[in-house]
Design a protein around this motif. Structure first.
Motif, PDB file in Angstrom:
ATOM      1  N   ALA A   1      -6.459-114.352 -60.379  1.00 15.86           N
ATOM      2  CA  ALA A   1      -5.199-114.538 -59.653  1.00 15.86           C
ATOM      3  C   ALA A   1      -4.915-113.476 -58.612  1.00 15.86           C
ATOM      4  N   LYS A   2      -5.447-112.297 -58.766  1.00 15.78           N
ATOM      5  CA  LYS A   2      -5.155-111.194 -57.849  1.00 15.78           C
ATOM      6  C   LYS A   2      -5.866-111.426 -56.517  1.00 15.78           C
TER       7      LYS A   2
ATOM      8  N   ASP B   1      -5.597-109.278 -62.869  1.00 15.09           N
ATOM      9  CA  ASP B   1      -5.181-110.681 -62.797  1.00 15.09           C
ATOM     10  C   ASP B   1      -4.053-110.977 -63.784  1.00 15.09           C
TER      11      ASP B   1
ATOM     12  N   GLU C   1      -0.944-109.518 -62.378  1.00 14.62           N
ATOM     13  CA  GLU C   1      -0.479-110.321 -61.243  1.00 14.62           C
ATOM     14  C   GLU C   1       0.335-111.523 -61.718  1.00 14.62           C
ATOM     15  N   VAL C   2      -0.178-112.234 -62.716  1.00 12.80           N
ATOM     16  CA  VAL C   2       0.542-113.405 -63.240  1.00 12.80           C
ATOM     17  C   VAL C   2       1.852-112.960 -63.895  1.00 12.80           C
TER      18      VAL C   2
ATOM     19  N   ASP D   1       4.264-112.158 -61.071  1.00 13.55           N
ATOM     20  CA  ASP D   1       4.751-113.387 -60.433  1.00 13.55           C
ATOM     21  C   ASP D   1       5.698-114.140 -61.355  1.00 13.55           C
TER      22      ASP D   1
ATOM     23  N   LYS E   1       2.193-117.741 -54.440  1.00  8.97           N
ATOM     24  CA  LYS E   1       1.776-117.384 -55.802  1.00  8.97           C
ATOM     25  C   LYS E   1       0.813-118.416 -56.379  1.00  8.97           C
TER      26      LYS E   1
ATOM     27  N   SER F   1      -1.494-117.556 -59.287  1.00 13.03           N
ATOM     28  CA  SER F   1      -0.853-117.384 -60.593  1.00 13.03           C
ATOM     29  C   SER F   1      -0.365-118.695 -61.182  1.00 13.03           C
TER      30      SER F   1
ATOM     31  N   VAL G   1       5.581-120.355 -61.787  1.00 10.03           N
ATOM     32  CA  VAL G   1       4.811-119.479 -62.676  1.00 10.03           C
ATOM     33  C   VAL G   1       5.600-119.343 -63.973  1.00 10.03           C
TER      34      VAL G   1
ATOM     35  N   ASP H   1       1.217-120.399 -67.645  1.00 13.13           N
ATOM     36  CA  ASP H   1       0.311-119.715 -66.722  1.00 13.13           C
ATOM     37  C   ASP H   1      -0.145-118.374 -67.299  1.00 13.13           C
TER      38      ASP H   1
ATOM     39  N   VAL I   1      -4.111-117.436 -68.086  1.00 20.02           N
ATOM     40  CA  VAL I   1      -4.883-116.292 -67.585  1.00 20.02           C
ATOM     41  C   VAL I   1      -5.391-115.441 -68.752  1.00 20.02           C
TER      42      VAL I   1
END
Length: 82
Positions: free
Chosen positions: A19-20, A31, A34-35, A38, A49, A52, A65, A69, A73
């Protein structure tokens, strides 16, 4: 009207859960963070986004998100198939 198909093209898809931005081809702590980030700043129909927004209703990304999600991840980080 007779329409002809387009010429074939090649594409490379990203790694599920990477995701990053920009993606590095690995799912790692960056990652996950990041999720989570977000998710904390969630909005409706987020276009910035997309990395994410992994799953939603019926399994397709839904522009939001959410907890699903985050779980997706984490699952990708553990190496589970999607």
């Amino acid at each position: 009207a007779n329409e002809l198909p387009s010429d074939p093209a090649m594409a490379t898809t990203g790694i599920w859960g990477d995701a990053k931005e920009p993606g590095n081809g690995l799912v790692n702590l960056d990652d996950i963070l990041e999720v989570l980030d977000d998710f904390a700043n969630s909005c409706v129909a987020c276009t910035d986004k997309l990395g994410s927004d992994l799953v939603g209703f019926g399994g397709s990304p839904d522009g939001n998100v959410a907890l699903d999600d985050i779980l997706a991840v984490l699952s990708a980080f553990c190496g589970h198939p999607f």
